[in-house]
Design an enzyme around this catalytic site. Structure first.
Site, PDB file in Angstrom:
ATOM      1  N   GLN A 103       0.840  -1.199   0.000  1.00  0.00           N
ATOM      2  CA  GLN A 103       0.000   0.000   0.000  1.00  0.00           C
ATOM      3  C   GLN A 103       0.879   1.256   0.000  1.00  0.00           C
ATOM      4  O   GLN A 103       1.640   1.504   0.934  1.00  0.00           O
ATOM      5  CB  GLN A 103      -0.959   0.031   1.190  1.00  0.00           C
ATOM      6  CG  GLN A 103      -2.077   1.050   0.916  1.00  0.00           C
ATOM      7  CD  GLN A 103      -2.864   1.456   2.136  1.00  0.00           C
ATOM      8  OE1 GLN A 103      -2.289   1.697   3.195  1.00  0.00           O
ATOM      9  NE2 GLN A 103      -4.175   1.549   1.986  1.00  0.00           N
ATOM     10  N   TYR A 184      -5.733  11.288   3.867  1.00  0.00           N
ATOM     11  CA  TYR A 184      -4.317  11.496   3.571  1.00  0.00           C
ATOM     12  C   TYR A 184      -4.170  12.276   2.249  1.00  0.00           C
ATOM     13  O   TYR A 184      -5.143  12.797   1.724  1.00  0.00           O
ATOM     14  CB  TYR A 184      -3.576  10.146   3.584  1.00  0.00           C
ATOM     15  CG  TYR A 184      -3.608   9.531   4.970  1.00  0.00           C
ATOM     16  CD1 TYR A 184      -2.975  10.170   6.038  1.00  0.00           C
ATOM     17  CD2 TYR A 184      -4.315   8.365   5.236  1.00  0.00           C
ATOM     18  CE1 TYR A 184      -3.033   9.646   7.329  1.00  0.00           C
ATOM     19  CE2 TYR A 184      -4.381   7.833   6.526  1.00  0.00           C
ATOM     20  CZ  TYR A 184      -3.740   8.479   7.567  1.00  0.00           C
ATOM     21  OH  TYR A 184      -3.805   7.975   8.840  1.00  0.00           O
ATOM     22  N   ARG A 231      -7.623   2.454  -2.975  1.00  0.00           N
ATOM     23  CA  ARG A 231      -8.489   2.467  -1.788  1.00  0.00           C
ATOM     24  C   ARG A 231      -9.091   3.856  -1.594  1.00  0.00           C
ATOM     25  O   ARG A 231      -8.367   4.860  -1.616  1.00  0.00           O
ATOM     26  CB  ARG A 231      -7.694   2.084  -0.540  1.00  0.00           C
ATOM     27  CG  ARG A 231      -8.605   1.770   0.639  1.00  0.00           C
ATOM     28  CD  ARG A 231      -7.819   1.307   1.844  1.00  0.00           C
ATOM     29  NE  ARG A 231      -8.613   0.376   2.636  1.00  0.00           N
ATOM     30  CZ  ARG A 231      -8.578   0.313   3.970  1.00  0.00           C
ATOM     31  NH1 ARG A 231      -7.801   1.103   4.662  1.00  0.00           N
ATOM     32  NH2 ARG A 231      -9.322  -0.561   4.625  1.00  0.00           N
ATOM     33  N   GLY A 321      -9.636  -6.279   9.229  1.00  0.00           N
ATOM     34  CA  GLY A 321      -8.520  -5.658   9.927  1.00  0.00           C
ATOM     35  C   GLY A 321      -8.311  -6.288  11.280  1.00  0.00           C
ATOM     36  O   GLY A 321      -7.526  -7.227  11.439  1.00  0.00           O
ATOM     37  N   ARG A 322      -9.041  -5.786  12.282  1.00  0.00           N
ATOM     38  CA  ARG A 322      -8.860  -6.291  13.648  1.00  0.00           C
ATOM     39  C   ARG A 322      -8.948  -7.813  13.753  1.00  0.00           C
ATOM     40  O   ARG A 322      -8.126  -8.422  14.454  1.00  0.00           O
ATOM     41  CB  ARG A 322      -9.871  -5.616  14.576  1.00  0.00           C
ATOM     42  CG  ARG A 322      -9.519  -4.155  14.771  1.00  0.00           C
ATOM     43  CD  ARG A 322     -10.681  -3.324  15.264  1.00  0.00           C
ATOM     44  NE  ARG A 322     -10.337  -1.928  15.017  1.00  0.00           N
ATOM     45  CZ  ARG A 322     -10.466  -0.939  15.889  1.00  0.00           C
ATOM     46  NH1 ARG A 322     -10.976  -1.175  17.080  1.00  0.00           N
ATOM     47  NH2 ARG A 322     -10.103   0.269  15.577  1.00  0.00           N
TER      48      ARG A 322
HETATM   49  C1  8OZ Z   1      -4.372   3.912  12.037  1.00  0.00           C
HETATM   50  C2  8OZ Z   1      -3.306   4.604  12.586  1.00  0.00           C
HETATM   51  C3  8OZ Z   1      -2.448   5.276  11.753  1.00  0.00           C
HETATM   52  C4  8OZ Z   1      -2.636   5.267  10.387  1.00  0.00           C
HETATM   53  C5  8OZ Z   1      -5.270   4.707   7.766  1.00  0.00           C
HETATM   54  C6  8OZ Z   1      -2.888   4.411   7.546  1.00  0.00           C
HETATM   55  O1  8OZ Z   1      -6.226   5.022   8.473  1.00  0.00           O
HETATM   56  C7  8OZ Z   1      -3.927   4.568   8.360  1.00  0.00           C
HETATM   57  C8  8OZ Z   1      -3.720   4.578   9.829  1.00  0.00           C
HETATM   58  C9  8OZ Z   1      -4.581   3.903  10.675  1.00  0.00           C
HETATM   59  O2  8OZ Z   1      -5.407   4.511   6.552  1.00  0.00           O
END
Ligand code: 8OZ
Length: 365
Positions: A103, A184, A231, A321-322
């Site tokens: 990723q 991001y 994503r 995930g978890r």
């Molecule tokens: C949790 C903590 C830090 C980064 C994301 C890369 O939410 C993250 C991330 C998740 O996509």
């Protein structure tokens, strides 16, 4: 529970160039255990190898450049030591019969001067500080105010994506996922709360999509489309992201990605502890209908809801995930209806083996 109830999770699936043996995929998961210079920790070889029975592993978010880093001890994919570190992980996953995408991540404004080279400010489309925190050597801190990227900064960052994509190929990954979700950098360009530029990268939806498109073109120079995924999180508010017209924004984004014939589209549909309301469900459904390739859903699914969604044709696969943090053999547990280990949130981010490589497999006697 009947062992046939989850059959749809175990129908093989062609995802671009890969044939996945199941549809129980491992979500990208930030674990903050890399070395300070971004080289993955050798423990990650064990961690990912243990989870190689996933139909596909998407690596934890991995920064494309030193300026793309936003948290303590996340891995990179831009230096030779990163390539060497990831190569060993990829080899371990392949030797165990698995498949792994890298990723590609740039955090943009979700960072802090203490994490960046020479104490630099983070970079973003506009100089607007996020109402969000990040994690540094001093613990949780407010994100630093970013500097607005010049057109030269943008060109350099697109080039950094191409370089990182090439590094991911050198490391032997099966493909790359472009992280355009969760507030991001790419999301910051797309959404108007964070993009207030008045050049050709801001303003109209077409302009706000320009950075995404340039990143896609850069990555396509290094990888076949069949080995690229993207994503998105069209409903997300993580990291203080917002748009005044989400449907008008994400409709052309989905259409554009649909035209790309990529391996897949990966959508964060729901956030932990945050149920979607009817309007959000409707938007997700409207957008869903625009995408005709392999669609991977994510967010709060279990074996029942995932297998139902796939059986109904609303998704082709689901990332977990978890559940994958706590259950290295998650597909097998789903297949036989076994109990799951509970994840320990205290060891999600940072630390060593505890809560990383020590979750037990099923005892098969
Ligand atoms: C949790 C903590 C830090 C980064 C994301 C890369 O939410 C993250 C991330 C998740 O996509």
């Amino acid at each position: 529970m009947s062992s046939t109830a989850h059959d749809s999770l175990f129908t093989p699936l062609k995802v671009g160039a890969l044939e996945l043996p199941n549809r129980v995929l491992m979500a990208p998961l930030t674990r903050n255990r890399a070395h300070a210079d971004g080289t993955p920790n050798s423990l990650a070889q064990t961690y990912y190898r243990q989870r190689a029975s996933a139909g596909l592993i998407v690596s934890e978010a991995t920064q494309i450049s030193a300026m793309g880093k936003g948290y303590l001890d996340t891995p990179g994919i831009h230096e030779p030591s990163h390539v060497e570190g990831w190569k060993k992980i990829v080899e371990a996953v392949h030797a165990a019969g698995g498949r792994i995408y890298c990723q590609l991540w740039h955090v943009g404004r979700i960072s802090h001067t203490s994490l960046l080279p020479d104490g630099n400010s983070p970079v973003a489309p506009s100089a607007i500080q996020a109402n969000a925190q990040t994690y540094t050597s001093e613990g949780f801190v407010d994100c630093s105010t970013p500097k607005a990227m010049s057109q030269n900064d943008i060109r350099q960052t697109v080039e950094d994506y191409a370089h990182a994509a090439r590094c991911a190929r050198d490391a032997g990954f099966d493909g790359v996922e472009i992280h355009a979700a969760n507030g991001y950098l790419i999301d910051q360009f797309m959404q108007d709360k964070t993009n207030q530029r008045d050049d050709e990268y801001g303003g109209s939806v077409e302009n706000r999509m320009r950075f995404l498109k340039e990143v896609v073109e850069a990555v396509k120079k290094e990888w076949d489309s069949k080995r690229i995924g993207v994503r998105l999180s069209p409903l997300g508010h993580a990291n203080d992201i917002e748009d005044s017209e989400r449907e008008s924004l994400f409709t052309p984004v989905y259409r554009y990605l649909d035209d790309q014939a990529f391996a897949y589209l990966h959508v964060v549909e729901q956030f932990p502890g945050n149920d979607n309301d009817d309007t959000q469900q409707q938007l997700l459904k409207t957008l869903r209908s625009l995408y005709h390739g392999v669609y991977i859903g994510n967010g709060g699914y279990d074996a029942d809801s995932a297998s139902k969604l796939i059986a109904q044709g609303q998704a082709d696969a689901i990332t977990f995930g978890r559940p994958f943090i706590a259950n290295p053999d998650l597909p097998e547990r789903f297949r036989i209806g076994a109990a799951l280990n509970e994840p320990d949130a205290d060891t999600f981010y940072g630390g060593g083996e505890a809560g990383y490589t020590d979750y037990p497999f099923l005892d098969r006697h």
